[in-house]
Design a protein around this motif. Sequence first.
Motif, mmCIF file in Angstrom:
data_model
loop_
_atom_site.group_PDB
_atom_site.id
_atom_site.type_symbol
_atom_site.label_atom_id
_atom_site.label_comp_id
_atom_site.label_asym_id
_atom_site.label_seq_id
_atom_site.Cartn_x
_atom_site.Cartn_y
_atom_site.Cartn_z
ATOM 1 N N ILE A 1 22.464 15.223 11.013
ATOM 2 C CA ILE A 1 22.832 14.341 11.616
ATOM 3 C C ILE A 1 23.272 15.282 12.740
ATOM 4 O O ILE A 1 22.715 14.428 13.927
ATOM 5 C CB ILE A 1 24.023 13.174 11.706
ATOM 6 C CG1 ILE A 1 23.073 12.542 10.403
ATOM 7 C CG2 ILE A 1 23.897 12.049 12.972
ATOM 8 C CD1 ILE A 1 24.397 11.359 9.584
ATOM 9 N N PHE A 2 23.936 16.085 13.237
ATOM 10 C CA PHE A 2 24.787 16.633 14.320
ATOM 11 C C PHE A 2 23.163 17.741 14.747
ATOM 12 O O PHE A 2 23.474 17.729 15.843
ATOM 13 C CB PHE A 2 25.971 17.035 14.348
ATOM 14 C CG PHE A 2 26.791 15.965 14.345
ATOM 15 C CD1 PHE A 2 27.303 15.171 15.196
ATOM 16 C CD2 PHE A 2 27.928 15.993 13.238
ATOM 17 C CE1 PHE A 2 28.239 14.288 14.781
ATOM 18 C CE2 PHE A 2 28.514 15.251 12.996
ATOM 19 C CZ PHE A 2 28.721 14.648 14.145
ATOM 20 N N VAL B 1 30.971 19.797 23.434
ATOM 21 C CA VAL B 1 32.079 19.482 23.497
ATOM 22 C C VAL B 1 31.490 18.339 22.366
ATOM 23 O O VAL B 1 32.199 17.946 21.214
ATOM 24 C CB VAL B 1 32.352 18.045 24.748
ATOM 25 C CG1 VAL B 1 33.334 16.866 24.257
ATOM 26 C CG2 VAL B 1 32.883 18.829 25.625
ATOM 27 N N ILE B 2 30.172 18.095 22.324
ATOM 28 C CA ILE B 2 29.476 16.909 21.264
ATOM 29 C C ILE B 2 29.392 18.175 19.563
ATOM 30 O O ILE B 2 30.466 17.411 19.110
ATOM 31 C CB ILE B 2 28.078 16.439 22.093
ATOM 32 C CG1 ILE B 2 28.213 15.609 22.587
ATOM 33 C CG2 ILE B 2 27.727 15.822 20.543
ATOM 34 C CD1 ILE B 2 27.449 15.475 22.948
ATOM 35 N N ASN B 3 29.169 19.020 19.768
ATOM 36 C CA ASN B 3 28.901 19.743 18.575
ATOM 37 C C ASN B 3 30.996 20.166 18.328
ATOM 38 O O ASN B 3 31.208 20.675 17.466
ATOM 39 C CB ASN B 3 28.439 21.059 18.434
ATOM 40 C CG ASN B 3 27.332 20.837 18.244
ATOM 41 O OD1 ASN B 3 26.939 20.608 17.998
ATOM 42 N ND2 ASN B 3 26.188 20.919 19.492
ATOM 43 N N ALA C 1 32.007 17.215 16.085
ATOM 44 C CA ALA C 1 31.359 16.516 15.483
ATOM 45 C C ALA C 1 31.616 17.711 14.349
ATOM 46 O O ALA C 1 31.679 17.437 12.678
ATOM 47 C CB ALA C 1 30.237 17.356 15.800
ATOM 48 N N ARG C 2 32.559 19.090 14.778
ATOM 49 C CA ARG C 2 33.107 20.074 13.695
ATOM 50 C C ARG C 2 34.376 20.037 13.055
ATOM 51 O O ARG C 2 34.813 19.534 11.906
ATOM 52 C CB ARG C 2 33.011 21.457 14.363
ATOM 53 C CG ARG C 2 34.105 22.523 13.818
ATOM 54 C CD ARG C 2 33.209 22.488 11.734
ATOM 55 N NE ARG C 2 32.229 22.779 12.176
ATOM 56 C CZ ARG C 2 31.213 23.358 11.689
ATOM 57 N NH1 ARG C 2 31.963 23.347 9.934
ATOM 58 N NH2 ARG C 2 29.801 23.826 11.688
ATOM 59 N N ALA D 1 38.160 16.933 9.265
ATOM 60 C CA ALA D 1 38.413 15.814 8.999
ATOM 61 C C ALA D 1 37.955 14.993 8.241
ATOM 62 O O ALA D 1 39.039 14.577 6.916
ATOM 63 C CB ALA D 1 38.650 14.850 10.259
ATOM 64 N N THR D 2 37.062 15.356 7.270
ATOM 65 C CA THR D 2 36.447 14.266 6.996
ATOM 66 C C THR D 2 36.649 15.591 5.331
ATOM 67 O O THR D 2 36.554 15.071 4.403
ATOM 68 C CB THR D 2 35.061 14.282 6.578
ATOM 69 O OG1 THR D 2 34.161 13.612 7.425
ATOM 70 C CG2 THR D 2 34.134 13.286 5.598
#
Length: 324
Positions: free
Chosen positions: A238-239, A306-308, A311-312, A317-318
């Motif tokens: 997705i990312f 910032v977005i990547n 995502a990381r 966290a997941t």
Amino acid sequence: MPTSVAVSPTPAAAAKPTLWSRLKGGDQIAYLISITFAALVLLLAVAIFWVLWNQSAMARHKFGIGFFTSQAWDHNNDVYGALPFIYGTLLTSVLALLISIPLGVGAAIFLAELAPPRLSNALTFLVELLAAVPSVIYGLLAIFTVVPLLRDYVEPALKGTLGFLPLFSGQIYGFSYLAAGLVLAIMTFPFIISVSRESLLDVPRDQREAALALGATHWESTWDVVVPFARLGIMGSIFLGLARALGETMAVTMVIGNSPRISASLFASGYTIAAAIANEFAEASSDIFRSSLIYLGLVLFLLTIVINGAARLLIVATTRKGSS
């Protein structure tokens, strides 16, 4: 008579291998080569940032932080702001993901778990072929197919049923945020399918068999066991698609309308950062105009980082949540 046992002297501690021996064995050479390549990646990112930062100095000094909040884009008075382009980039990328995530993940589940092997292999080949199509081809196809379809059928139907919402109100042009988001969804679709399918196929067979042995159906085994096991790979796909959508240029430029303004309606024309740079850099007649476009490139570079990075952090966290 007691038997004497000869005791050999304790051997001295093994000497540490010298630099020459490690080089001769190849370990140190492999280490030096790999760390050099890793350092080159970091240096390349720093070099890109430095060039963009240095070349955008004039715009940064003139507009400051107001560049991010201003909607002005006036060539005659040399007043520029990035907000319409940031808005268009984020909006079209979000639209693309809203369309491509359910379709892409659903198609990947079908190809990896439910489809017969021959059909799965044939469709996977076609999906990978779509990923190799140049973006300008998608743009040409969208001009002759997607834009007329949206202008004549889809957008009037949406306006007739959901016109009371700001998202589906206003004039209908065809060249719009919605057209750009749909084209980006088509372009990110193959990446999400390919990576998600590989992640699903990498799930150990034991996981499926254990679920089936406990009485689960094929679909229950897929949805409750296989998909959660492969969630990190699916999130990565997705990312990866999001990164493609953020930086896409030609296809978006050809269908978004290229109007530097902010509108709540998906039917309105807009602009993205990449499209603005591609369209206007060759025509930049003043130093401040050119510096402002480079400043837009810096904004896109930082936005991608910032977005990547987010995502990381989400993936980490997941992972921790799943481990606990």
